[in-house]
Write a protein that holds these residues in place. Structure first.
Motif, PDB file in Angstrom:
ATOM      1  N   GLY A 278     -14.831   1.528  18.489  1.00  0.00           N
ATOM      2  CA  GLY A 278     -14.211   0.263  18.086  1.00  0.00           C
ATOM      3  C   GLY A 278     -12.725   0.452  17.841  1.00  0.00           C
ATOM      4  N   ASP A 279     -12.039  -0.674  17.664  1.00  0.00           N
ATOM      5  CA  ASP A 279     -10.616  -0.593  17.347  1.00  0.00           C
ATOM      6  C   ASP A 279     -10.425  -0.027  15.935  1.00  0.00           C
ATOM      7  OD1 ASP A 279     -10.222  -1.727  19.771  1.00  0.00           O
ATOM      8  OD2 ASP A 279      -9.776  -3.745  19.002  1.00  0.00           O
ATOM      9  N   ARG A 280      -9.371   0.723  15.783  1.00  0.00           N
ATOM     10  CA  ARG A 280      -9.109   1.333  14.463  1.00  0.00           C
ATOM     11  C   ARG A 280      -7.609   1.324  14.188  1.00  0.00           C
ATOM     12  NH1 ARG A 280      -7.875   6.377  12.230  1.00  0.00           N
ATOM     13  NH2 ARG A 280      -8.910   6.808  10.230  1.00  0.00           N
ATOM     14  N   LYS A 281      -7.243   0.815  13.012  1.00  0.00           N
ATOM     15  CA  LYS A 281      -5.838   0.801  12.611  1.00  0.00           C
ATOM     16  C   LYS A 281      -5.395   2.208  12.192  1.00  0.00           C
ATOM     17  CE  LYS A 281      -5.495  -3.974  10.967  1.00  0.00           C
ATOM     18  NZ  LYS A 281      -5.138  -4.842   9.824  1.00  0.00           N
ATOM     19  N   GLY A 282      -4.165   2.520  12.550  1.00  0.00           N
ATOM     20  CA  GLY A 282      -3.598   3.795  12.127  1.00  0.00           C
ATOM     21  C   GLY A 282      -2.889   3.669  10.786  1.00  0.00           C
ATOM     22  N   ARG A 283      -2.349   4.808  10.316  1.00  0.00           N
ATOM     23  CA  ARG A 283      -1.702   4.816   9.003  1.00  0.00           C
ATOM     24  C   ARG A 283      -0.445   3.939   8.978  1.00  0.00           C
ATOM     25  NH1 ARG A 283      -4.101   9.062   5.977  1.00  0.00           N
ATOM     26  NH2 ARG A 283      -6.080   9.428   7.042  1.00  0.00           N
ATOM     27  N   PHE A 284       0.261   3.863  10.100  1.00  0.00           N
ATOM     28  CA  PHE A 284       1.441   2.999  10.141  1.00  0.00           C
ATOM     29  C   PHE A 284       1.062   1.543   9.899  1.00  0.00           C
ATOM     30  CE2 PHE A 284       3.998   6.413  12.077  1.00  0.00           C
ATOM     31  CZ  PHE A 284       5.216   6.176  11.458  1.00  0.00           C
ATOM     32  N   GLU A 285      -0.014   1.091  10.532  1.00  0.00           N
ATOM     33  CA  GLU A 285      -0.460  -0.299  10.331  1.00  0.00           C
ATOM     34  C   GLU A 285      -0.951  -0.513   8.907  1.00  0.00           C
ATOM     35  OE1 GLU A 285      -2.546  -2.590  13.586  1.00  0.00           O
ATOM     36  OE2 GLU A 285      -2.759  -0.527  14.341  1.00  0.00           O
ATOM     37  N   LEU A 286      -1.696   0.461   8.399  1.00  0.00           N
ATOM     38  CA  LEU A 286      -2.227   0.324   7.046  1.00  0.00           C
ATOM     39  C   LEU A 286      -1.114   0.293   6.001  1.00  0.00           C
ATOM     40  CD1 LEU A 286      -5.241   2.809   7.267  1.00  0.00           C
ATOM     41  CD2 LEU A 286      -5.322   0.310   7.323  1.00  0.00           C
ATOM     42  N   ALA A 287       0.011   0.944   6.305  1.00  0.00           N
ATOM     43  CA  ALA A 287       1.125   1.009   5.356  1.00  0.00           C
ATOM     44  C   ALA A 287       2.112  -0.135   5.527  1.00  0.00           C
ATOM     45  CB  ALA A 287       1.850   2.342   5.500  1.00  0.00           C
ATOM     46  N   ASP A 288       1.820  -1.107   6.390  1.00  0.00           N
ATOM     47  CA  ASP A 288       2.747  -2.212   6.643  1.00  0.00           C
ATOM     48  C   ASP A 288       3.057  -2.947   5.331  1.00  0.00           C
ATOM     49  OD1 ASP A 288       4.336  -3.955   8.026  1.00  0.00           O
ATOM     50  OD2 ASP A 288       2.686  -5.301   8.551  1.00  0.00           O
TER      51      ASP A 288
ATOM     52  N   PRO B 244       0.820  -1.218   0.000  1.00  0.00           N
ATOM     53  CA  PRO B 244       0.000   0.000   0.000  1.00  0.00           C
ATOM     54  C   PRO B 244       0.852   1.266   0.000  1.00  0.00           C
ATOM     55  CG  PRO B 244       0.060  -0.955   2.195  1.00  0.00           C
ATOM     56  CD  PRO B 244       0.776  -1.916   1.309  1.00  0.00           C
ATOM     57  N   PHE B 245       0.291   2.315  -0.546  1.00  0.00           N
ATOM     58  CA  PHE B 245       0.875   3.654  -0.465  1.00  0.00           C
ATOM     59  C   PHE B 245      -0.105   4.508   0.332  1.00  0.00           C
ATOM     60  CE2 PHE B 245       1.232   8.041  -2.083  1.00  0.00           C
ATOM     61  CZ  PHE B 245       2.558   8.295  -1.803  1.00  0.00           C
ATOM     62  N   ILE B 246       0.261   4.833   1.560  1.00  0.00           N
ATOM     63  CA  ILE B 246      -0.607   5.572   2.480  1.00  0.00           C
ATOM     64  C   ILE B 246      -0.034   6.967   2.662  1.00  0.00           C
ATOM     65  CG2 ILE B 246      -1.675   5.604   4.751  1.00  0.00           C
ATOM     66  CD1 ILE B 246      -2.551   3.271   3.010  1.00  0.00           C
ATOM     67  N   LYS B 247      -0.892   7.979   2.622  1.00  0.00           N
ATOM     68  CA  LYS B 247      -0.424   9.356   2.757  1.00  0.00           C
ATOM     69  C   LYS B 247      -1.217  10.072   3.851  1.00  0.00           C
ATOM     70  CE  LYS B 247      -3.472  10.679  -1.060  1.00  0.00           C
ATOM     71  NZ  LYS B 247      -3.557  11.288  -2.399  1.00  0.00           N
ATOM     72  N   LEU B 248      -0.563  11.058   4.450  1.00  0.00           N
ATOM     73  CA  LEU B 248      -1.195  11.842   5.515  1.00  0.00           C
ATOM     74  C   LEU B 248      -0.563  13.224   5.530  1.00  0.00           C
ATOM     75  CD1 LEU B 248      -3.108  11.980   7.965  1.00  0.00           C
ATOM     76  CD2 LEU B 248      -1.170  11.273   9.385  1.00  0.00           C
ATOM     77  N   ASN B 249      -1.432  14.231   5.570  1.00  0.00           N
ATOM     78  CA  ASN B 249      -0.971  15.617   5.695  1.00  0.00           C
ATOM     79  C   ASN B 249      -0.916  15.979   7.167  1.00  0.00           C
ATOM     80  OD1 ASN B 249      -0.709  18.475   5.749  1.00  0.00           O
ATOM     81  ND2 ASN B 249      -1.582  18.616   3.700  1.00  0.00           N
ATOM     82  N   CYS B 250       0.283  16.141   7.695  1.00  0.00           N
ATOM     83  CA  CYS B 250       0.456  16.374   9.126  1.00  0.00           C
ATOM     84  C   CYS B 250      -0.047  17.740   9.555  1.00  0.00           C
ATOM     85  CB  CYS B 250       1.935  16.241   9.498  1.00  0.00           C
ATOM     86  SG  CYS B 250       2.623  14.603   9.171  1.00  0.00           S
ATOM     87  N   ALA B 251      -0.128  18.690   8.628  1.00  0.00           N
ATOM     88  CA  ALA B 251      -0.567  20.038   8.995  1.00  0.00           C
ATOM     89  C   ALA B 251      -2.072  20.151   9.091  1.00  0.00           C
ATOM     90  CB  ALA B 251      -0.041  21.047   7.979  1.00  0.00           C
ATOM     91  N   ALA B 252      -2.795  19.146   8.626  1.00  0.00           N
ATOM     92  CA  ALA B 252      -4.250  19.245   8.581  1.00  0.00           C
ATOM     93  C   ALA B 252      -4.916  18.788   9.872  1.00  0.00           C
ATOM     94  CB  ALA B 252      -4.789  18.420   7.413  1.00  0.00           C
ATOM     95  N   LEU B 253      -4.167  18.219  10.821  1.00  0.00           N
ATOM     96  CA  LEU B 253      -4.762  17.634  12.019  1.00  0.00           C
ATOM     97  C   LEU B 253      -4.102  18.203  13.269  1.00  0.00           C
ATOM     98  CD1 LEU B 253      -4.779  13.912  10.840  1.00  0.00           C
ATOM     99  CD2 LEU B 253      -6.703  15.495  10.785  1.00  0.00           C
ATOM    100  N   SER B 254      -4.896  18.233  14.335  1.00  0.00           N
ATOM    101  CA  SER B 254      -4.346  18.619  15.633  1.00  0.00           C
ATOM    102  C   SER B 254      -3.464  17.489  16.151  1.00  0.00           C
ATOM    103  CB  SER B 254      -5.479  18.910  16.619  1.00  0.00           C
ATOM    104  OG  SER B 254      -6.242  17.730  16.845  1.00  0.00           O
ATOM    105  N   GLU B 255      -2.741  17.750  17.243  1.00  0.00           N
ATOM    106  CA  GLU B 255      -1.809  16.763  17.760  1.00  0.00           C
ATOM    107  C   GLU B 255      -2.508  15.471  18.182  1.00  0.00           C
ATOM    108  OE1 GLU B 255       1.255  16.259  21.522  1.00  0.00           O
ATOM    109  OE2 GLU B 255       0.894  18.254  20.699  1.00  0.00           O
ATOM    110  N   SER B 256      -3.644  15.588  18.877  1.00  0.00           N
ATOM    111  CA  SER B 256      -4.353  14.389  19.343  1.00  0.00           C
ATOM    112  C   SER B 256      -4.908  13.583  18.176  1.00  0.00           C
ATOM    113  CB  SER B 256      -5.479  14.789  20.305  1.00  0.00           C
ATOM    114  OG  SER B 256      -6.394  15.684  19.659  1.00  0.00           O
ATOM    115  N   LEU B 257      -5.479  14.283  17.189  1.00  0.00           N
ATOM    116  CA  LEU B 257      -6.013  13.579  16.020  1.00  0.00           C
ATOM    117  C   LEU B 257      -4.886  12.971  15.187  1.00  0.00           C
ATOM    118  CD1 LEU B 257      -8.888  15.949  14.802  1.00  0.00           C
ATOM    119  CD2 LEU B 257      -9.102  13.713  15.904  1.00  0.00           C
ATOM    120  N   LEU B 258      -3.783  13.664  15.113  1.00  0.00           N
ATOM    121  CA  LEU B 258      -2.646  13.152  14.338  1.00  0.00           C
ATOM    122  C   LEU B 258      -2.115  11.862  14.949  1.00  0.00           C
ATOM    123  CD1 LEU B 258      -0.707  13.613  12.002  1.00  0.00           C
ATOM    124  CD2 LEU B 258       0.708  14.987  13.533  1.00  0.00           C
ATOM    125  N   GLU B 259      -2.073  11.801  16.284  1.00  0.00           N
ATOM    126  CA  GLU B 259      -1.606  10.583  16.954  1.00  0.00           C
ATOM    127  C   GLU B 259      -2.546   9.423  16.673  1.00  0.00           C
ATOM    128  OE1 GLU B 259      -0.295   9.057  21.429  1.00  0.00           O
ATOM    129  OE2 GLU B 259      -1.141  11.057  21.128  1.00  0.00           O
TER     130      GLU B 259
END
Length: 568
Positions: A287-297, A256-271
């Protein structure tokens, strides 16, 4: 004896002058045909011989071809071709030793290919041939024929011709070295151009300029590795497209190619977005939710605007990059991932590190390989191709047949493009949408009617941003001082006078510091010019009025300091 001594001294002086003149000729040019012909002319003048020839070996090492001659007609020139060991010239070449023939009419080995024997003569005609050496190898033959009874014997001729042949050999060898190096460089340049056309090409990325070809080369080189890449450049230069190209060219292209704009989110949402969260970790976490790091594995994670994350989150991100594991928000289980990280920023991270707003250890962690993307104004050769690419896409999506006219292309070529490729795309789509005909002309662009939104965006005063501004940029004109155009000052028609006028005008101009540049006056003349042009939307006439000088003086000053006038 005295007479003989005078003759010997005279011949020695003549030989010395001859060698000196020929050495000057041979060192004056790399045009070997010209210098060899001129050298033979000097020999003919000083030695009074009938004919002279210089034959040089070809690449096969066996064939000798006539390169320069004196006393031969065009028809006789055609006979100047020999093989190693063939005739007198061929034997001189093969043996590497001089040969003297006192009478060519009685020598059976003399081939007479240039018709020397056929010319009418009453006295015996002698022949002298000496080898031409280039280093330790024989590369040709220098030969002459003259009346045998004149100028004494042939010993002096052999000695002089041998010295001249050595000079000729050095000149020919130098010319061949230069020629071989030239051919090598041409071959290398052709190979580089071929590689540029074939290898350095990225899908969905338009760029034929040298700067973009360098970017493509770096992408091809870094993509197969596992190294973290930091893409740097102004906003809108295409960093996300390059990041996707790195992924597609890597061994992870199946992932997968996963992207995230770090400037678009607050610190808590970014984490939460990056690391995921467990059920019940915060309000709304149903519910449980995978983050971008997991999705990009197994693939690539692209973090855009990495320079905008907070110092607190920088610490958390650094730990993940070091350990290659993390916990979800609200969880305690360590999760290991295999992710290739590509980051991007338009900020000066070095200054941020020096100011203490960006962690130095994180900087070194993400800045393994840096790729700098040039601004669009620095790769103007790509603008027509980019415009055509965007226009073709617009035509496909809208069922149109739009195209750029020459006047329309001239507009986009002279724009400064502070918004880079993103701005060009926006401009093409907006203009094509609003155009009433299929050929986009100069008048179809908003800038032709002073309605360019980019100009408003980049030259709007900070305290004017609360109200809509369109079509112009207000400036606060300074009080007109003595010597300004308003008081009848004469136009100054020289670069020196224009710089004096800029300095004097800037000194007399009373500009509200808080409204113009935050209270700090620009000190240098070039800085004052740039400041004035920025205040007036890069309109020279307005900037001249702001500095209390004439437009002509303004033009001289801009030319003197080599300031590029931005166009919108």
């Amino acid at each position: 004896m005295a007479a003989n001594g005078i003759d010997v001294n005279a011949r020695a002086n003549l030989d010395l002058v001859t060698v000196y003149e020929i050495s000057k000729i041979l060192s004056s040019s790399l045009d070997i045909s010209k210098t060899l012909r001129e050298a033979l002319n000097v020999l003919a003048h000083h030695l009074d011989f009938r004919r002279g020839m210089i034959v040089l070996e070809e690449e096969d090492g066996e064939t000798l071809t006539l390169h320069a001659a004196v006393g031969l007609t065009a028809v006789e020139w055609l006979g100047g071709r020999y093989h190693a060991g063939e005739g007198i010239i061929g034997r001189v070449f093969s043996s590497g030793s001089p040969i003297v023939v006192p009478d060519i009419s009685n020598e059976p080995l003399f081939l007479n290919r240039t018709g020397s024997v056929d010319e009418p003569h009453t006295e015996p005609i002698g022949f002298v041939g000496v080898p031409i050496r280039g280093g330790n190898e024989t590369i040709g033959v220098l030969s002459i024929d003259r009346v045998a009874g004149r100028s004494g014997g042939f010993g002096n001729d052999v000695r002089l011709l041998s010295m001249v042949a050595n000079l000729v050999g050095q000149s020919v060898a130098l010319r061949r070295v230069v020629s071989d190096e030239h051919e090598r460089l041409l071959t290398q340049a052709k190979r580089v151009r071929k590689e540029t056309r074939t290898r350095f090409k990225l899908d969905n990325v338009v760029g034929n300029s040298r700067s973009m070809q360098e970017v493509f080369s770096e992408v091809h080189q870094v993509a197969p590795s596992r190294a973290t890449v930091l893409l740097r450049g102004e906003s809108g230069t295409g960093k996300e497209v390059i990041a996707r190209s790195i992924h597609e060219l890597s061994t992870r292209k199946g992932g997968p190619f996963i992207k995230l704009n770090c400037a678009a989110l607050s610190e808590s949402l970014l984490e939460s977005e990056l690391f995921g969260h467990e059920k019940g970790s915060f309000t709304g976490a149903t519910g449980d939710r995978k983050g971008r790091f997991e999705l990009a594995d197994g693939g690539t994670l692209f973090l855009d605007e990495i320079g905008d994350i907070s110092p607190a989150f920088q610490t958390k991100l650094l730990r993940v990059l070091q350990e290659r594991e993390f916990e979800r928000v609200g969880g305690s289980k360590a999760i290991k991932v295999d992710v290739r990280l590509v980051c991007a920023t338009n900020r000066n991270l070095e200054k941020m590190v020096a100011a203490g707003t960006f962690r130095a250890d994180l900087y070194f962690r993400i800045n393994v390989v840096s790729i700098f993307l040039p601004a669009l104004r620095d790769r103007r050769d790509d603008i027509p191709a980019l415009a055509k690419h965007f226009l073709d896409r617009f035509n496909r999506e809208n069922g149109r047949q739009m195209e750029l006219s020459p006047s329309g292309e001239d507009v986009i070529l002279h724009c400064y493009w502070p918004g880079n490729v993103r701005e060009l795309e926006n401009c093409i789509e907006r203009t094509a949408t609003m155009a009433h005909h299929d050929a986009i002309e100069h008048s179809d662009f908003p800038c032709s009617a002073n309605r360019c939104l980019t100009q408003v965006l980049h030259f709007m005063k900070k305290d004017d941003a609360v109200a809509p501004v369109l079509g112009h940029v207000e400036t606060h004109p300074p009080t007109v001082g003595a010597g300004s155009s308003g008081s009848g000052g004469a136009a100054i028609a020289s670069e020196e006078d224009s710089s004096v006028a800029v300095a004097a005008a800037a000194g007399t101009a009373e500009v509200a510091p808080s409204r113009q540049f935050g209270g700090d006056k620009p000190q240098g003349e070039k800085e004052r010019l740039i400041w004035a042009m920025e205040q007036c939307g890069w309109v020279q006439a307005k900037a001249a009025r702001l500095l209390n000088i004439t437009p002509r003086q303004m033009g001289y000053a801009l030319q003197k300091y080599n300031i590029e006038v931005r166009r919108f």
